[in-house]
Design a protein around this motif. Structure first.
Motif, mmCIF file in Angstrom:
data_model
loop_
_atom_site.group_PDB
_atom_site.id
_atom_site.type_symbol
_atom_site.label_atom_id
_atom_site.label_comp_id
_atom_site.label_asym_id
_atom_site.label_seq_id
_atom_site.Cartn_x
_atom_site.Cartn_y
_atom_site.Cartn_z
ATOM 1 N N UNK A 187 -3.871 -14.782 15.570
ATOM 2 C CA UNK A 187 -2.920 -13.797 16.071
ATOM 3 C C UNK A 187 -2.231 -13.037 14.956
ATOM 4 N N UNK A 188 -1.757 -13.762 13.932
ATOM 5 C CA UNK A 188 -1.097 -13.085 12.820
ATOM 6 C C UNK A 188 -2.087 -12.212 12.059
ATOM 7 N N UNK A 189 -3.303 -12.711 11.869
ATOM 8 C CA UNK A 189 -4.318 -11.922 11.171
ATOM 9 C C UNK A 189 -4.665 -10.654 11.946
ATOM 10 N N UNK A 190 -4.647 -10.733 13.278
ATOM 11 C CA UNK A 190 -4.942 -9.545 14.092
ATOM 12 C C UNK A 190 -3.829 -8.511 13.967
ATOM 13 N N UNK A 191 -2.574 -8.982 13.999
ATOM 14 C CA UNK A 191 -1.442 -8.059 13.841
ATOM 15 C C UNK A 191 -1.507 -7.369 12.488
ATOM 16 N N UNK A 192 -1.752 -8.131 11.443
ATOM 17 C CA UNK A 192 -1.822 -7.522 10.109
ATOM 18 C C UNK A 192 -3.036 -6.606 10.000
ATOM 19 N N UNK A 193 -4.104 -6.929 10.715
ATOM 20 C CA UNK A 193 -5.256 -6.041 10.735
ATOM 21 C C UNK A 193 -4.926 -4.706 11.374
ATOM 22 N N UNK A 194 -4.198 -4.731 12.494
ATOM 23 C CA UNK A 194 -3.769 -3.485 13.133
ATOM 24 C C UNK A 194 -2.970 -2.639 12.142
ATOM 25 N N UNK A 195 -2.056 -3.278 11.434
ATOM 26 C CA UNK A 195 -1.224 -2.549 10.475
ATOM 27 C C UNK A 195 -2.031 -2.036 9.283
ATOM 28 N N UNK A 196 -3.140 -2.714 8.987
ATOM 29 C CA UNK A 196 -3.964 -2.323 7.840
ATOM 30 C C UNK A 196 -5.084 -1.367 8.228
ATOM 31 N N UNK A 197 -5.254 -1.123 9.536
ATOM 32 C CA UNK A 197 -6.319 -0.239 9.977
ATOM 33 C C UNK A 197 -7.681 -0.901 10.010
ATOM 34 N N UNK A 198 -7.700 -2.216 10.203
ATOM 35 C CA UNK A 198 -8.957 -2.958 10.305
ATOM 36 C C UNK A 198 -8.774 -4.033 11.374
ATOM 37 N N UNK A 199 -9.784 -4.886 11.549
ATOM 38 C CA UNK A 199 -9.691 -5.887 12.606
ATOM 39 C C UNK A 199 -8.724 -7.016 12.239
ATOM 40 N N UNK A 200 -8.918 -7.592 11.064
ATOM 41 C CA UNK A 200 -8.094 -8.711 10.617
ATOM 42 C C UNK A 200 -7.678 -8.491 9.163
ATOM 43 N N UNK A 201 -6.563 -9.114 8.788
ATOM 44 C CA UNK A 201 -6.110 -9.027 7.397
ATOM 45 C C UNK A 201 -5.128 -10.156 7.115
ATOM 46 N N UNK A 202 -5.031 -10.520 5.846
ATOM 47 C CA UNK A 202 -3.905 -11.312 5.357
ATOM 48 C C UNK A 202 -2.960 -10.348 4.656
ATOM 49 N N UNK A 203 -1.677 -10.669 4.693
ATOM 50 C CA UNK A 203 -0.679 -9.735 4.183
ATOM 51 C C UNK A 203 0.167 -10.377 3.092
ATOM 52 N N UNK A 204 0.671 -9.526 2.214
ATOM 53 C CA UNK A 204 1.413 -9.989 1.040
ATOM 54 C C UNK A 204 2.600 -9.079 0.754
ATOM 55 N N UNK A 205 3.532 -9.630 0.017
ATOM 56 C CA UNK A 205 4.705 -8.876 -0.412
ATOM 57 C C UNK A 205 4.605 -8.655 -1.921
ATOM 58 N N UNK A 206 4.765 -7.424 -2.319
ATOM 59 C CA UNK A 206 4.536 -7.008 -3.699
ATOM 60 C C UNK A 206 5.801 -7.134 -4.533
ATOM 61 N N UNK A 207 5.618 -7.586 -5.767
ATOM 62 C CA UNK A 207 6.730 -7.560 -6.714
ATOM 63 C C UNK A 207 6.780 -6.188 -7.383
ATOM 64 N N UNK A 208 5.761 -5.863 -8.141
ATOM 65 C CA UNK A 208 5.650 -4.540 -8.768
ATOM 66 C C UNK A 208 4.192 -4.292 -9.091
ATOM 67 N N UNK A 209 3.816 -3.028 -9.167
ATOM 68 C CA UNK A 209 2.419 -2.665 -9.354
ATOM 69 C C UNK A 209 2.334 -1.347 -10.110
ATOM 70 N N UNK A 210 1.511 -1.301 -11.125
ATOM 71 C CA UNK A 210 1.254 -0.084 -11.871
ATOM 72 C C UNK A 210 -0.031 0.527 -11.352
ATOM 73 N N UNK A 211 0.012 1.787 -10.947
ATOM 74 C CA UNK A 211 -1.150 2.480 -10.427
ATOM 75 C C UNK A 211 -1.882 3.144 -11.592
ATOM 76 N N UNK A 212 -3.150 2.781 -11.772
ATOM 77 C CA UNK A 212 -3.925 3.352 -12.868
ATOM 78 C C UNK A 212 -3.568 2.703 -14.186
ATOM 79 N N UNK A 213 -3.934 3.371 -15.254
ATOM 80 C CA UNK A 213 -3.681 2.850 -16.600
ATOM 81 C C UNK A 213 -2.396 3.439 -17.158
ATOM 82 N N UNK A 214 -1.657 2.662 -17.964
ATOM 83 C CA UNK A 214 -0.435 3.220 -18.565
ATOM 84 C C UNK A 214 -0.776 4.342 -19.527
ATOM 85 N N UNK A 215 0.082 5.359 -19.642
ATOM 86 C CA UNK A 215 -0.191 6.467 -20.564
ATOM 87 C C UNK A 215 -0.186 5.995 -22.011
ATOM 88 N N UNK A 216 -0.951 6.694 -22.840
ATOM 89 C CA UNK A 216 -0.974 6.359 -24.267
ATOM 90 C C UNK A 216 0.373 6.665 -24.913
#
Length: 216
Positions: A187-216
C-alpha cells in the motif's frame, strides 16, 4: 557537496537503528542497486542488535537483500529505545564505520521520525558522513509521523514482490505484528508510486544534493 549519479554508485552505507529498519524502509532500493552493480560494496550498521535472535534475522536478511554484493555487517548491542542515552557509543560506531568506507550513498533513518532511536540515528548520520549524499528512508508504524518525501526510487512489481517475500522469510519474529503484512508494504509503495508517476516506489527524504558537477 554530494552528487547523485546512479551509474556511479559503487559503495553504499546502510544505517539502521533496529534490526529490520533498512529492509522495511529501503529493502527494494538496496536490492535494485545490488542487482544493477554486482560486487557493490555495502557497509551495514545496526545499533540496537542486542537480541541474538533479532541479530541473526538481520544478518540473514541483509545477505538476501544484497545479492552478489561485497557485504560488511556491523551490529552494536545498544538497548532498544535507548539510543539517545547511549549517544557516545552510537557516534563512535558510526565514526569507526566511516574510517572503513567512502560511500557514494548513505541510506539512514529520517530526521522527522517520531521514534527516538530513528530520530537519533538520523541526527548522527550527517555529523559523521559530512560530505556524502544521505537519503532518509521512511518506516510506516502506528505513530502518524509520515511526511511528504522528496525523492522516489521506482520499483518494478518483481522488486516489490521480492521485498515483501524476503521480509516475511527473514523476520519471523515480526510477522505477528498488526502492521507487518503485505497490504502495509504494498500500500505504501503504491502511494509513493502514484506520487512518483509510476506503479510502485520507495521514498526518501533528502538532506542536500548538488545537481551536476561543481563549477571550476
Amino acid at each position: 557537496m554530494p552528487v547523485l549519479r546512479p551509474e556511479e554508485i559503487h559503495e553504499i552505507v546502510l544505517l539502521g537503528a533496529h534490526c529490520d529498519d533498512v529492509a522495511i524502509g529501503a529493502g527494494a532500493t538496496v536490492r535494485d542497486l545490488c542487482e544493477r552493480t554486482p560486487g557493490l560494496r555495502v557497509h551495514a550498521l545496526v545499533l540496537c542488535a542486542a537480541d541474538p535472535v533479532r541479530r541473526a534475522e538481520e544478518e540473514a536478511a541483509l545477505r538476501a537483500f544484497c545479492p552478489e554484493a561485497k557485504l560488511e555487517i556491523t551490529t552494536v548491542d545498544l538497548p532498544d529505545g535507548r539510543v539517545p542515552a547511549h549517544w557516545n557509543r552510537a557516534k563512535e560506531a558510526l565514526e569507526d564505520l566511516r574510517t572503513r568506507c567512502e560511500p557514494d550513498l548513505v541510506l539512514a533513518t529520517a530526521a522527522h521520525d517520531n521514534h527516538q532511536d530513528h530520530r537519533g540515528l538520523a541526527a548522527l548520520a550527517p555529523t559523521v558522513f559530512r560530505d556524502h549524499l544521505i537519503l532518509g528512508y521512511e518506516i510506516l508504524k502506528a505513530e502518524p509521523d509520515l511526511a511528504q518525501p522528496t525523492v522516489f526510487w521506482p520499483l518494478s512489481e518483481r522488486l516489490l514482490r521480492d521485498k515483501i517475500d524476503l521480509l516475511h522469510e527473514h523476520y519471523p519474529s515480526q510477522t505477528s505484528r498488526a502492521w507487518f503484512d503485505e497490504e502495509t508494504f504494498r500500500g505504501l509503495a503504491r502511494i509513493r508510486g502514484v506520487q512518483a508517476g509510476c506503479r510502485y516506489a520507495e521514498a526518501f527524504h533528502l538532506t542536500r544534493l548538488l545537481v551536476g558537477a561543481p563549477p571550476d
